[in-house]
Design an enzyme around this catalytic site. Structure first.
Site, short mmCIF file in Angstrom:
data_model
loop_
_atom_site.label_atom_id
_atom_site.label_comp_id
_atom_site.label_asym_id
_atom_site.label_seq_id
_atom_site.Cartn_x
_atom_site.Cartn_y
_atom_site.Cartn_z
N ASN A 1 -41.68 -15.76 -18.44
CA ASN A 1 -42.60 -14.78 -17.71
C ASN A 1 -41.90 -13.74 -17.14
O ASN A 1 -42.17 -12.40 -17.84
CB ASN A 1 -43.56 -15.42 -16.69
CG ASN A 1 -44.40 -14.30 -16.13
OD1 ASN A 1 -44.19 -13.70 -15.35
ND2 ASN A 1 -45.64 -13.97 -17.07
N SER B 1 -51.22 -10.23 -7.45
CA SER B 1 -52.08 -11.54 -7.03
C SER B 1 -53.08 -10.97 -5.96
O SER B 1 -54.10 -11.57 -5.85
CB SER B 1 -51.23 -12.71 -6.41
OG SER B 1 -50.68 -13.56 -7.58
N LYS C 1 -45.29 -22.31 -0.72
CA LYS C 1 -44.96 -22.44 -2.19
C LYS C 1 -45.15 -23.90 -2.40
O LYS C 1 -45.37 -24.68 -1.45
CB LYS C 1 -43.37 -22.33 -2.50
CG LYS C 1 -42.89 -22.11 -3.71
CD LYS C 1 -43.06 -20.57 -4.13
CE LYS C 1 -42.24 -20.63 -5.57
NZ LYS C 1 -42.28 -19.08 -5.94
P1 NAD Z 1 -40.67 -19.16 -16.56
O1 NAD Z 1 -40.94 -20.70 -16.59
O2 NAD Z 1 -41.70 -18.39 -17.24
O3 NAD Z 1 -39.18 -18.95 -17.40
C1 NAD Z 1 -38.01 -19.49 -16.75
C2 NAD Z 1 -36.84 -19.09 -17.76
O4 NAD Z 1 -35.68 -19.43 -17.19
C3 NAD Z 1 -37.14 -19.84 -19.22
O5 NAD Z 1 -36.56 -18.84 -20.32
C4 NAD Z 1 -35.91 -20.82 -18.92
O6 NAD Z 1 -35.53 -21.50 -20.23
C5 NAD Z 1 -35.03 -20.09 -18.01
N1 NAD Z 1 -34.14 -21.13 -17.43
C6 NAD Z 1 -34.30 -21.88 -16.42
N2 NAD Z 1 -33.35 -22.49 -15.94
C7 NAD Z 1 -32.24 -21.84 -16.49
C8 NAD Z 1 -30.89 -21.95 -16.25
N3 NAD Z 1 -30.35 -22.77 -15.53
N4 NAD Z 1 -30.19 -21.22 -16.81
C9 NAD Z 1 -30.44 -20.20 -17.76
N5 NAD Z 1 -32.02 -20.01 -17.84
C10 NAD Z 1 -32.76 -20.96 -17.28
O7 NAD Z 1 -40.45 -18.81 -15.20
P2 NAD Z 1 -40.81 -17.36 -14.71
O8 NAD Z 1 -42.03 -17.45 -13.97
O9 NAD Z 1 -40.38 -16.30 -15.41
O10 NAD Z 1 -39.92 -17.31 -13.22
C11 NAD Z 1 -38.37 -17.09 -13.27
C12 NAD Z 1 -37.79 -16.71 -12.04
O11 NAD Z 1 -38.50 -15.71 -11.43
C13 NAD Z 1 -37.95 -17.91 -10.93
O12 NAD Z 1 -36.88 -17.76 -10.06
C14 NAD Z 1 -39.20 -17.52 -10.04
O13 NAD Z 1 -39.41 -18.09 -8.89
C15 NAD Z 1 -39.27 -16.06 -10.35
N6 NAD Z 1 -40.44 -15.41 -10.04
C16 NAD Z 1 -41.44 -15.53 -10.96
C17 NAD Z 1 -42.66 -14.95 -10.67
C18 NAD Z 1 -43.96 -15.13 -11.39
O14 NAD Z 1 -44.86 -14.19 -11.22
N7 NAD Z 1 -43.80 -15.88 -12.43
C19 NAD Z 1 -42.69 -13.98 -9.45
C20 NAD Z 1 -41.52 -13.86 -8.67
C21 NAD Z 1 -40.49 -14.43 -8.91
#
Ligand code: NAD
Length: 428
Positions: free
Chosen positions: A233, A361, A116
């Site tokens: 996302n 991926s 990471k």
């Molecule tokens: P992103 O940046 O696209 O979106 C994050 C979202 O969470 C946004 O809507 C933001 O406003 C909201 N957010 C952030 N902090 C917050 C809080 N304290 N309270 C409420 N809402 C909050 O991120 P993402 O890629 O969607 O990732 C979200 C989660 O999923 C993370 O924990 C990430 O590690 C996990 N994840 C992502 C992926 C990926 O492919 N993008 C894969 C596996 C896991």
């Protein structure tokens, strides 16, 4: 120290991503009767790097940005994991997330280990050009740690497809060539070596695992009431997908606030409002909901898809959903988890639930390595098949051993990493 020691040792920093990851591993080590030496090998990352970069932004000013990169374990293969870009991300967060990636890759069955990266800067405060400058500075600084056989980044909170394109460009042109020699980064735009369906993969995978759970419980998604935390996302795609299957999104939360509508939110309209307005404020299709009440929403399914440590001892008892699908990484603290288990809430754990992203991926990695092109149909079919297969494996173990899904998933994943460690033999 023998097992007894492991039983006694409780992690102290528990309301944190690293604390949660460490405690989950400790509990697994107790169940699997791991000797202390192996536990220590698995708990500490192989490599933990902190770098600072000082790019000059479009206003002519130099900024100071702390960045982190952790390779947790590469027994199964090179380290894989996203880049988190937020104002608060720490080296410890990145360490905990890298550990989670080791178990996730192992469980979903891709030949990668856990890694990471983190960039401590809030992208919401940057224009596009400045974000690109910081991503490129990070890439140059971390260049020697990134490679198809070392660490392959991808998007995570705060980073996206465009950023991955910049990383690839930065690396290829540092060699004076248009493409990279092999796959250095995944989640790229399709036109520069990305794969169709990667952006949607994590959110779709979350919904496949919910469907699999509902099938086992002989329930129908049609009409199910869903609350989603995080509209980025993962949460945004999961909300769209599950709504497409007939479920109702009765509440949604992001960093700007929460909104509810018992009749169902129009997810498309909400996402386009968020894109334009940058906040929940002013959205007409629902009523504002105090964020501290979000987890109490009357719903059937809860999808935490935002930050870590959201479901805790304070709120786990108030959750009304009977199924929690962990789209986010480490959204539930060990204390929160204990309460959910006692109450019989069915939890699809993060290392299974959100593994669709890393699975696709992996398809991108093989596609680029072999200069192939996969169709969206093929990607989706393989994603659904793999999610169902691994769900079944975890579910069957959880039933057979009468343990929660998280324990079953961790047992399977850690065992496979140990198997690889033993198959390699002990390094001097
Ligand atoms: P992103 O940046 O696209 O979106 C994050 C979202 O969470 C946004 O809507 C933001 O406003 C909201 N957010 C952030 N902090 C917050 C809080 N304290 N309270 C409420 N809402 C909050 O991120 P993402 O890629 O969607 O990732 C979200 C989660 O999923 C993370 O924990 C990430 O590690 C996990 N994840 C992502 C992926 C990926 O492919 N993008 C894969 C596996 C896991």
């Amino acid at each position: 120290m023998k097992q007894k020691g492991l039983n006694r040792m409780k992690t102290t920093v528990r309301a944190s991503i690293l604390g949660t990851a460490t405690e989950n591993l400790r509990q697994t080590a107790v169940r699997l009767k791991l000797p202390d030496g192996l536990f220590r090998k698995l708990v500490d990352p192989q490599e933990r790097v902190e770098m600072t970069v000082n790019p000059i932004l479009s206003n002519g000013k130099m900024i100071h940005v702390r960045t982190f990169l952790v390779r947790h374990n590469d027994a199964i293969g090179p380290s894989k994991g996203g880049i988190r870009m937020t104002g608060q991300v720490t080296l410890d967060d990145v360490t905990g997330l890298a550990m989670e990636m080791t178990w996730k890759c192992s469980l979903i069955g891709v030949p990668f280990g856990g890694g990471k990266a983190g960039i401590q800067c809030d992208p919401a405060t940057l224009n596009e050009a400045d974000k690109e400058t910081i991503i490129r500075s990070f890439t140059r600084g971390a260049r020697r740690h990134i490679g198809p056989e070392i660490y392959i980044p991808a998007p995570d909170m705060g980073t996206n497809q465009l950023d991955m394109g910049h990383i690839r460009d930065c690396i290829s042109y540092s060699e004076g060539i248009s493409i990279t020699k092999g796959c250095f980064v995944t989640g790229k735009p399709v036109i520069v070596g990305g794969i169709v369906g990667r952006t949607e993969a994590t959110g779709k995978g979350v919904v496949y695992s919910i469907k699999a759970a509902y099938d086992r419980q002989v329930k129908r998604l049609d009409g199910a009431r869903v609350a989603v935390q995080g509209m980025g996302n993962v949460g945004g795609i999961a909300a769209l997908e599950i709504a497409r299957l007939g479920a109702r999104i009765v509440a949604a939360e992001d960093i700007s606030g929460a909104i509810a509508n018992p009749a169902g939110l129009d997810v498309k309209a909400l996402l386009s409002h968020l894109k334009k307005a940058g906040s929940m404020k002013g959205f007409k299709g629902g009523k504002p909901l105090p964020v501290e009440r979000f987890f109490e929403t009357d719903c059937d399914i809860l999808i935490p898809a935002a930050a870590g440590s959201q479901i805790t001892a304070e709120n786990a008892g108030k959750i009304r959903a009977t199924l929690i699908a962990e789209g986010a990484n480490a959204p539930t603290t060990p204390e929160g988890d204990e309460i959910l288990n006692r109450r019989g809430v069915f939890v699809v754990p993060d290392i299974l639930c959100n593994a669709g992203g890393v699975f696709v991926s992996y398809l991108e990695y093989t596609q680029e390595t072999q200069r192939e092109q996969m169709t969206l149909q093929e990607v989706d079919r393989r994603l659904e098949e793999r999610m169902n297969e691994r769900f079944t494996e975890v579910f069957d173990r959880s039933r057979a051993k009468r343990i929660p899904m998280r324990f079953a998933a961790m047992d399977i994943a850690v065992r496979k990493v140990l198997e690889a460690t033993q198959a390699r033999g002990l390094l001097p």
